[in-house]
Design an enzyme around this catalytic site. Structure first.
Site, PDB file in Angstrom:
ATOM      1  N   ARG A  23       0.859  -1.183   0.000  1.00  0.00           N
ATOM      2  CA  ARG A  23       0.000   0.000   0.000  1.00  0.00           C
ATOM      3  C   ARG A  23       0.895   1.232   0.000  1.00  0.00           C
ATOM      4  O   ARG A  23       1.479   1.608   1.014  1.00  0.00           O
ATOM      5  CB  ARG A  23      -0.890  -0.026   1.250  1.00  0.00           C
ATOM      6  CG  ARG A  23      -2.015   0.993   1.250  1.00  0.00           C
ATOM      7  CD  ARG A  23      -2.658   1.064   2.623  1.00  0.00           C
ATOM      8  NE  ARG A  23      -1.803   1.775   3.562  1.00  0.00           N
ATOM      9  CZ  ARG A  23      -1.638   1.457   4.838  1.00  0.00           C
ATOM     10  NH1 ARG A  23      -2.247   0.400   5.339  1.00  0.00           N
ATOM     11  NH2 ARG A  23      -0.856   2.178   5.620  1.00  0.00           N
ATOM     12  N   HIS A  80      -3.363   4.485   4.900  1.00  0.00           N
ATOM     13  CA  HIS A  80      -4.552   3.627   4.973  1.00  0.00           C
ATOM     14  C   HIS A  80      -5.765   4.357   4.402  1.00  0.00           C
ATOM     15  O   HIS A  80      -6.495   3.813   3.568  1.00  0.00           O
ATOM     16  CB  HIS A  80      -4.793   3.230   6.422  1.00  0.00           C
ATOM     17  CG  HIS A  80      -6.043   2.435   6.631  1.00  0.00           C
ATOM     18  ND1 HIS A  80      -6.190   1.144   6.170  1.00  0.00           N
ATOM     19  CD2 HIS A  80      -7.208   2.749   7.245  1.00  0.00           C
ATOM     20  CE1 HIS A  80      -7.393   0.701   6.486  1.00  0.00           C
ATOM     21  NE2 HIS A  80      -8.027   1.646   7.139  1.00  0.00           N
ATOM     22  N   TYR A  86       4.342   4.683  11.423  1.00  0.00           N
ATOM     23  CA  TYR A  86       4.621   3.252  11.572  1.00  0.00           C
ATOM     24  C   TYR A  86       5.456   2.659  10.440  1.00  0.00           C
ATOM     25  O   TYR A  86       5.716   1.458  10.438  1.00  0.00           O
ATOM     26  CB  TYR A  86       3.316   2.456  11.728  1.00  0.00           C
ATOM     27  CG  TYR A  86       2.290   2.683  10.634  1.00  0.00           C
ATOM     28  CD1 TYR A  86       2.338   1.977   9.431  1.00  0.00           C
ATOM     29  CD2 TYR A  86       1.255   3.598  10.810  1.00  0.00           C
ATOM     30  CE1 TYR A  86       1.403   2.182   8.443  1.00  0.00           C
ATOM     31  CE2 TYR A  86       0.305   3.804   9.827  1.00  0.00           C
ATOM     32  CZ  TYR A  86       0.379   3.098   8.647  1.00  0.00           C
ATOM     33  OH  TYR A  86      -0.554   3.306   7.653  1.00  0.00           O
TER      34      TYR A  86
END
Length: 384
Positions: A273, A277, A286
Site C-alpha cells: 500500500r 490507509h 509506523y
C-alpha cells in the site's frame, strides 16, 4: 480416580476412530515457497500481447483514478478514500478474470476493481461520499456492496456461490480481502464452509503489508497467508501482487477450477500500500520512507511497461494515448463529483425492506409531513 489409576491402565492404548484420517492429501494444496512471477521470466514472452496491453491500459487508468479520488477527498468532495495505489495489479486482474455472469465481492479498498468491471466511477465513490448506502444496483452489475466491516463479505460470497451451484447456475464468486481481514472470524468461517461445500468461490487476499498500522508479523506466524488454505482443505497460491500478468494467470486458473466444480482456492497476492490507509491516517508513524521507496522500484505499472516496451509492443505514442484516456476519465470524474447531488430524503425508506414494515411506514409519513410543512413555510415566506 484417573484413567491411569484404573486396574490394567498400563495396557490401555486408545485407537482413534477412522474419522481422524486426513480427508485430503495436503501436499498438492501447499503454495510455492516464493511468490509466483511472470514478468521478468521466460514465461512473459508466451503471454498474449493483447492481454498485456489491456492490463497496462487498466493499470494506468487505475493509477489516475486513485490519484483523482485522493484529490477529491482533500477538496472535501469525498468523506474518506482508501487508496489502492500500488495494488492496481490485484484490482485490475480480479475484475478482468470474471465473466459477466460472475460476482465480485469487494472490500472498501476495492473501488478500482468495481470500476474496471464496468461500474461508473461516480457510482463507485457514492458510498464514500456519504450520499447513499451503496450507490449502485448490485444485481445489475454483479458487484456486491462495498464492504466496510472487515471480511463480512466473504461468507456472503460463499453463500451466493453455494446457492448458484445448487441451482445449477454457472457462476463463480471472487471475494477480495486485505491481510488484516484474515484475522477476522468471518475469514475462517467462510473458508471452512467454502471447502466443505466445495463452493465455486475464489478468495483473493491482498497482502499489502499493514492492517492500518499493524504489520503482518504481528497478525500471523504462518509461513504465508496462502498456507492457511491447507487447514481448510483447499489449494493455496502465493503470487507477486505487483505482477499483473501473474495475478491474472493465477486468478484465472482459480476461477476455472471453481467453475469446473473443483471447489475454492485461496490466493495471496503480495503487494504494498503506497499511500496511507486512508486520508485520516498518518503512515509515517509506523513505516519509513526507505521502505516505501523500495517498493516504488517494484511498481506494477513500471514492471509491465518495461516488458511491453522491451518486446516492442508498446511505444511512446501508445503510452501517450493510454495516458490521455486516463486523463479524460479523471476530468469526467472531477466534473461529476464537483456537482452537488440532488438527494431525496424519502429514499431513506426505499431500499430497507422489499415490503415496508408498519414502523417504517409511520416514520416515512412523519418525515413526509415535516418536509411538506417546511416547504409550505418556505413558500409562504417567498410570497411576502
Amino acid at each position: 480416580m484417573t484413567v491411569q489409576e484404573l486396574p490394567g491402565a498400563a495396557a490401555y492404548r486408545p485407537v482413534p476412530p477412522p474419522a481422524w484420517k486426513p480427508l485430503t492429501d495436503p501436499a498438492p494444496l501447499l503454495p510455492d515457497s516464493a511468490p509466483y512471477r511472470v514478468l521478468g521470466t521466460a514465461a512473459a514472452a508466451e503471454t498474449d500481447a493483447e492481454l498485456l496491453l489491456r492490463l497496462y491500459a487498466e493499470l494506468v487508468r487505475g493509477r489516475r483514478y486513485n490519484a483523482q479520488a485522493t484529490a477529491l477527498t482533500r477538496q472535501g468532495r469525498l468523506a474518506v478514500y482508501p487508496s489502492s495505489t500500488g495494488q492496481e495489479a490485484c484490482e485490475v486482474a480480479a475484475a478482468l478474470v470474471l465473466e459477466e455472469r460472475d460476482w465480485l465481492f469487494p472490500s472498501y479498498r476495492d473501488t478500482l476493481a468495481a470500476v474496471v468491471r464496468g461500474l461508473d466511477p461516480v457510482e463507485a465513490l457514492t458510498l464514500l461520499r456519504g450520499d447513499r448506502h451503496t450507490g449502485y444496483d448490485p444485481r445489475e452489475h454483479r458487484i456486491a456492496p462495498l464492504c466496510t466491516p472487515l471480511a463480512t463479505q466473504l461468507p456472503h460470497a460463499v453463500g451466493l456461490a453455494h446457492a448458484a451451484r445448487l441451482k445449477g447456475d454457472d457462476v463463480v464468486a471472487l471475494a477480495m480481502v486485505g491481510d488484516g481481514g484474515t484475522s477476522e472470524g468471518d475469514f475462517h468461517e467462510a473458508l471452512n464452509f467454502a471447502a466443505v461445500w466445495r463452493a465455486p468461490v475464489v478468495f483473493l487476499v491482498q497482502n499489502n503489508g499493514f492492517a492500518i498500522s499493524v504489520p503482518l508479523a504481528k497478525q500471523s506466524a504462518a509461513p504465508s497467508l496462502a498456507h492457511k488454505a491447507v487447514g481448510y482443505g483447499m489449494p493455496g497460491r502465493l503470487v507477486d501482487g505487483n505482477d499483473a500478468v501473474a495475478v491474472h494467470q493465477v486468478l484465472g486458473e482459480a476461477v476455472a477450477r471453481a467453475r469446473r466444480g473443483e471447489g475454492p482456492t485461496l490466493v495471496e497476492a503480495v503487494t504494498y500500500r503506497m499511500e496511507a490507509h486512508t486520508n485520516a491516517d498518518d503512515a509515517t508513524r509506523y513505516r519509513g520512507d526507505s521502505e516505501v521507496e523500495a517498493w516504488r522500484a517494484h511498481d506494477p505499472i513500471q514492471l509491465l511497461e518495461r516488458e511491453l516496451t522491451g518486446r516492442g509492443v508498446l511505444d511512446e505514442e501508445h503510452i501517450g494515448v493510454v495516458r490521455e484516456a486516463a486523463e479524460r476519465m479523471a476530468a469526467e470524474l472531477r466534473e461529476q463529483m464537483n456537482a452537488d447531488p440532488v438527494l431525496d430524503p424519502m429514499d431513506l425508506f426505499t431500499h430497507v425492506y422489499e415490503q415496508q414494515t408498519p414502523q417504517l411506514r409511520e416514520q416515512a409519513a412523519r418525515l413526509r409531513g415535516e418536509l411538506d410543512a417546511e416547504h409550505d413555510e418556505s413558500s409562504a415566506e417567498d410570497s411576502r
